[in-house]
Scaffold this motif. Structure first.
Motif, PDB file in Angstrom:
ATOM      1  N   GLN A 218       0.812  -1.210   0.000  1.00 47.20           N
ATOM      2  CA  GLN A 218       0.000   0.000   0.000  1.00 47.20           C
ATOM      3  C   GLN A 218       0.847   1.262   0.000  1.00 47.20           C
ATOM      4  N   GLU A 219       2.113   1.154   0.450  1.00 49.58           N
ATOM      5  CA  GLU A 219       2.986   2.325   0.382  1.00 49.58           C
ATOM      6  C   GLU A 219       3.246   2.713  -1.073  1.00 49.58           C
ATOM      7  N   PHE A 220       3.345   1.726  -1.946  1.00 47.35           N
ATOM      8  CA  PHE A 220       3.524   1.964  -3.382  1.00 47.35           C
ATOM      9  C   PHE A 220       2.248   2.564  -3.981  1.00 47.35           C
ATOM     10  N   LEU A 221       1.088   1.985  -3.654  1.00 48.12           N
ATOM     11  CA  LEU A 221      -0.179   2.477  -4.188  1.00 48.12           C
ATOM     12  C   LEU A 221      -0.439   3.918  -3.757  1.00 48.12           C
ATOM     13  N   ASP A 222      -0.098   4.231  -2.518  1.00 50.90           N
ATOM     14  CA  ASP A 222      -0.325   5.592  -2.026  1.00 50.90           C
ATOM     15  C   ASP A 222       0.580   6.585  -2.746  1.00 50.90           C
ATOM     16  N   ALA A 223       1.833   6.211  -2.983  1.00 51.54           N
ATOM     17  CA  ALA A 223       2.770   7.115  -3.640  1.00 51.54           C
ATOM     18  C   ALA A 223       2.409   7.350  -5.102  1.00 51.54           C
TER      19      ALA A 223
END
Length: 377
Positions: A218-223
């Motif tokens: 989710q850190e990738f999706l948020d960025a």
């Protein structure tokens, strides 16, 4: 997007089918440093190498909708004016030829993505698909096109050291230890932008991919998308189980769980047999109907629906495959675990004998212990 639209795009990931001209990307080391930049012509590669690249990108469109493939929805404000959507549009509209946009994207991914100390490869490709006109009979007309679907696909692949193996050395005419170079593994995550909805570009949506449904990164999706992070399949299952347990207030017995599991499994199987490309969904109210049939009162049903609303949102469409393990029915006690074929889960029942609670399963012929047939006396 539905499964039919995804399959239509996946068929393009062959050197003779796609309009992908170049492969872009970068190789990132374990300390988040860029080791090398990739900008190669697909046409100038050896055929086997081109197929490998396309195969990796194709993986970013694989798996089950709602589990491995997650719908990402942008708000109207984001589409109108936001850095994240503007960057994705620059990448797409330039056909990935905008080097500054690519470097900006790479740095955004590298700064956010948590891959531990593993090296990884970021791959990007752009395709322009002449979408064939589909006649009234549902068949594509090869000589007619509705429009061109311009899109980018991205995948992030772990890069691992090859294992030490015994290999033949022709010069020495002997066998010695040989370690292959670093090997690119199948993608861990990726995405398609924009979505291919109703066989046309939908700039308000993207399709994200995760190899492990319970690890969406989710850190990738948020960025990259800066949207409300979706719940993983594991989080959805846990939220559903909590809503069921809390809503029924101590009345969540084996019979209730069996009924919910059987009904949802039946829905999943019927949907699979129907070959409907649209994802299967149910609402909390539909599951509430199952609870009523199991004897739950209106207060308990309302409580369950309320708990679902708190966790998933009011009126949310839920994927049954994310709520239950349709291929497994497992019962655990502190001392034992019992696995039953879901089709025969009805055989398990509870019984209180001499003040103690028991799980009972009818035993007929063919009883085995660790593969050994045992006599029943």
């Amino acid at each position: 997007m539905n499964q039919k639209e995804i399959s239509e795009l996946k068929r393009r990931f062959r050197p003779d089918k796609s309009a992908i001209g170049r492969i872009y990307g970068c190789y990132v080391g374990g300390s988040r440093e860029v080791i090398s930049d990739i900008d190669e012509s697909l046409a100038l590669m050896p055929l086997e190498e081109a197929e490998k690249y396309l195969g990796l990108l194709k993986k970013a469109l694989s798996g089950s909708l709602g589990k491995n493939l997650i719908d990402i929805v942008f708000s109207t404000r984001q589409v109108a004016d936001s850095d994240e959507h503007r960057l994705l549009m620059r990448l797409r509209d330039s056909g990935l030829k905008d080097g500054q946009a690519r470097q900006e994207f790479y740095q955004k991914v590298i700064a956010s993505l948590d891959m531990g100390e593993s090296s990884y490869l970021i791959l990007l490709a752009h395709d322009a698909y002449d979408v064939p006109y589909r006649g009234r009979d549902g068949e594509d007309q090869a000589d007619a096109s509705d429009q061109v679907f311009s899109y980018i696909v991205c995948c992030v692949c772990p890069v691992k050291d090859g294992k030490l193996e015994l290999g033949y050395c022709p010069g020495e005419n002997e066998f010695h230890n040989y370690a292959p170079c670093q090997i690119v593994s199948p993608p861990e995550l990726g995405f398609l932008f924009p979505a291919f909805d109703d066989r046309a570009a939908n700039l308000y949506n993207a399709l994200a991919y995760a190899r492990k449904p319970d690890e969406l990164h989710q850190e990738f999706l948020d960025a990259v998308f800066h949207t409300e992070p979706p719940m993983s399949a594991g989080e959805q299952r846990e939220a559903f189980q909590t809503a069921l347990s809390e809503g029924l207030e101590g009345a969540c017995g084996l019979e209730v769980v069996q009924a919910v599991h059987e009904r949802l499994t039946a829905r999943i199987e019927q949907h699979r047999e129907s070959r409907d490309p649209e994802p299967l969904t149910v609402t909390a109210q539909e599951i509430g109907g199952i609870l009523r049939e199991c004897g739950a009162d209106e207060k308990q049903v309302a409580a369950f629906c309320g708990k679902c609303g708190e966790r998933f949102g009011e009126g949310a469409a839920l994927s049954p495959a994310n709520l239950i393990e349709s291929r497994r029915f497992e019962i655990k006690t502190p001392d034992a675990t019992i696995s039953v074929d879901p089709e025969h889960s009805y055989l398990v029942e509870t019984r209180t004998i001499d003040g103690r609670r028991y799980l009972l399963i009818p035993a007929g012929e063919g009883v085995e212990v660790n593969g050994l047939s045992v006599d029943w006396t």
